[in-house]
Design an enzyme around this catalytic site. Structure first.
Site, PDB file in Angstrom:
ATOM      1  N   HIS A 122      -2.603  -0.955  -3.412  1.00 31.88           N
ATOM      2  CA  HIS A 122      -3.753  -0.079  -3.167  1.00 31.88           C
ATOM      3  C   HIS A 122      -3.592   1.205  -3.963  1.00 31.88           C
ATOM      4  O   HIS A 122      -2.664   1.988  -3.729  1.00 31.88           O
ATOM      5  CB  HIS A 122      -3.863   0.271  -1.676  1.00 31.88           C
ATOM      6  CG  HIS A 122      -4.169  -0.897  -0.797  1.00 31.88           C
ATOM      7  ND1 HIS A 122      -3.932  -0.895   0.554  1.00 31.88           N
ATOM      8  CD2 HIS A 122      -4.704  -2.118  -1.077  1.00 31.88           C
ATOM      9  CE1 HIS A 122      -4.313  -2.043   1.073  1.00 31.88           C
ATOM     10  NE2 HIS A 122      -4.771  -2.817   0.094  1.00 31.88           N
TER      11      HIS A 122
ATOM     12  N   ASP B 263      -4.326  -5.112   5.780  1.00 29.33           N
ATOM     13  CA  ASP B 263      -4.774  -5.903   4.639  1.00 29.33           C
ATOM     14  C   ASP B 263      -3.757  -7.001   4.344  1.00 29.33           C
ATOM     15  O   ASP B 263      -2.549  -6.752   4.286  1.00 29.33           O
ATOM     16  CB  ASP B 263      -4.943  -4.993   3.413  1.00 29.33           C
ATOM     17  CG  ASP B 263      -5.648  -5.696   2.263  1.00 29.33           C
ATOM     18  OD1 ASP B 263      -6.328  -6.717   2.517  1.00 29.33           O
ATOM     19  OD2 ASP B 263      -5.536  -5.223   1.123  1.00 29.33           O
TER      20      ASP B 263
ATOM     21  N   MET C 250      -0.034   1.003   5.233  1.00 29.69           N
ATOM     22  CA  MET C 250      -0.829   1.267   6.415  1.00 29.69           C
ATOM     23  C   MET C 250      -1.935   0.218   6.550  1.00 29.69           C
ATOM     24  O   MET C 250      -2.492  -0.234   5.558  1.00 29.69           O
ATOM     25  CB  MET C 250      -1.437   2.676   6.299  1.00 29.69           C
ATOM     26  CG  MET C 250      -2.405   3.062   7.410  1.00 29.69           C
ATOM     27  SD  MET C 250      -1.607   3.207   9.021  1.00 29.69           S
ATOM     28  CE  MET C 250      -0.664   4.712   8.776  1.00 29.69           C
TER      29      MET C 250
ATOM     30  N   SER D 295       0.847  -1.191   0.000  1.00 30.92           N
ATOM     31  CA  SER D 295       0.000   0.000   0.000  1.00 30.92           C
ATOM     32  C   SER D 295       0.887   1.247   0.000  1.00 30.92           C
ATOM     33  O   SER D 295       1.659   1.428  -0.926  1.00 30.92           O
ATOM     34  CB  SER D 295      -0.955  -0.032   1.210  1.00 30.92           C
ATOM     35  OG  SER D 295      -1.873   1.028   1.152  1.00 30.92           O
ATOM     36  N   THR D 296       0.811   2.077   1.043  1.00 32.97           N
ATOM     37  CA  THR D 296       1.585   3.320   1.078  1.00 32.97           C
ATOM     38  C   THR D 296       3.080   3.032   0.976  1.00 32.97           C
ATOM     39  O   THR D 296       3.625   2.250   1.746  1.00 32.97           O
ATOM     40  CB  THR D 296       1.313   4.093   2.390  1.00 32.97           C
ATOM     41  OG1 THR D 296      -0.098   4.240   2.562  1.00 32.97           O
ATOM     42  CG2 THR D 296       1.955   5.464   2.351  1.00 32.97           C
TER      43      THR D 296
END
Length: 289
Positions: A148, A248, A245, A121-122
């Site tokens: 993401h 998931d 973050m 993600s991030t």
């Protein structure tokens, strides 16, 4: 926060200057245009923490529509300042030489027996730029990636990674065959599932894109991909949980472990946000960081 499109010195040049002189957490504001998405992916590779798409194009007078997303991402980015200042940024700027091969052909008759699953993600786009280009062209595994990201940006991410990598990298398409030597980036706003089929003496794995409800606020979801693969796939699996973050992937890892899959998590020292890998480690699913 930094706009991609600015007069005099544009966002890319400004970002390069900031990261070279005094590294700071930067969030890009980006339009959905082709040039906007391309610039955004490059900015993430150069060190931007994250981005927020403008709600209505290059000049968005209704920027308040995304105010909650901006505030949330600023708070996340604020926690990365110390890490940025203690990073040798020059190492990150060594360019990966383009391979000059963008139309890479893979034999559709090759049997798939190894699968690598990546969830992030991030900070993920930059991490993927540091991993996928280092994989060999003759890699005998297929790679499925959940990053993401909103729709429109995953295609630019895949195209840029493909230009820099020896393996083929593409945005995943519904119904296509998963083949060794190719990485498939899940399109924004879709979940990636897989379906196993038998074609004569050969087993095939095909991609199924769905718009089932988001899981944990995410579509695509890492959990959704992992659980589908654990249910459908027949052979060796390596799962990699990278910077991001939240949590998931945590639920899906249980299914991968039950199938005998191996699990790697990105170490805290290189994560932009040590969230997803941390929780995967804390539940005991990770063999190596």
């Amino acid at each position: 926060t930094l706009d991609v499109e600015m007069p005099m010195m544009d966002g890319m040049e400004t970002l390069k200057t900031i990261m070279a002189r005094n590294p700071l957490p930067v969030i890009m504001l980006s339009s959905y245009t082709q040039s906007g998405t391309d610039y955004t992916i490059k900015a993430l590779q150069l060190g931007a923490i994250d981005f927020v798409p403008k709600p209505s194009g290059q000049i968005s007078m209704d920027i308040d529509k995304v105010k909650e997303e901006i505030v949330k991402k600023i708070k996340i980015a604020a926690g990365t300042k110390h890490k940025l200042q203690n990073t040798n940024i020059e190492l990150d700027f060594i360019p990966i030489p383009p391979r000059g091969i963008t139309d890479k052909v893979i034999d559709p008759g090759t049997q798939l027996n190894k699968l690598v699953l990546i969830g992030t993600s991030t900070g993920g786009p930059k991490a993927l730029h540091q991993v996928l280009p280092k994989l060999p062209a003759k890699l005998n595994a297929g790679i499925l990636v959940v990053q993401h990201m909103p729709p429109g940006f995953t295609k630019s991410l895949a195209e840029r990674l493909n230009a820099l990598s020896q393996i083929k990298v593409k945005e995943a398409e519904d119904g296509e065959l998963v083949l060794p030597g190719c990485a498939y980036i899940t399109p924004g706003d879709y979940h990636l599932n897989v379906v196993a089929k038998v074609n004569g003496s050969r087993k095939e794995l095909r991609i199924k894109l769905t718009q089932k409800p988001p899981r944990g606020g995410h579509r695509p979801s890492v959990d959704e991909m992992l659980e589908s693969v654990a249910t459908q796939y027949w052979s060796d699996i390596v799962c990699v949980i990278m910077t991001g973050m939240g949590k998931d992937g945590t639920e899906g890892l249980k299914f991968i472990k039950d199938r005998g899959g191996r699990v790697i998590a990105e170490d805290q020292s290189s994560c932009v946000v040590y969230g997803m890998p941390k929780i995967a480690y804390e539940i005991g699913a990770v063999e190596m960081q």
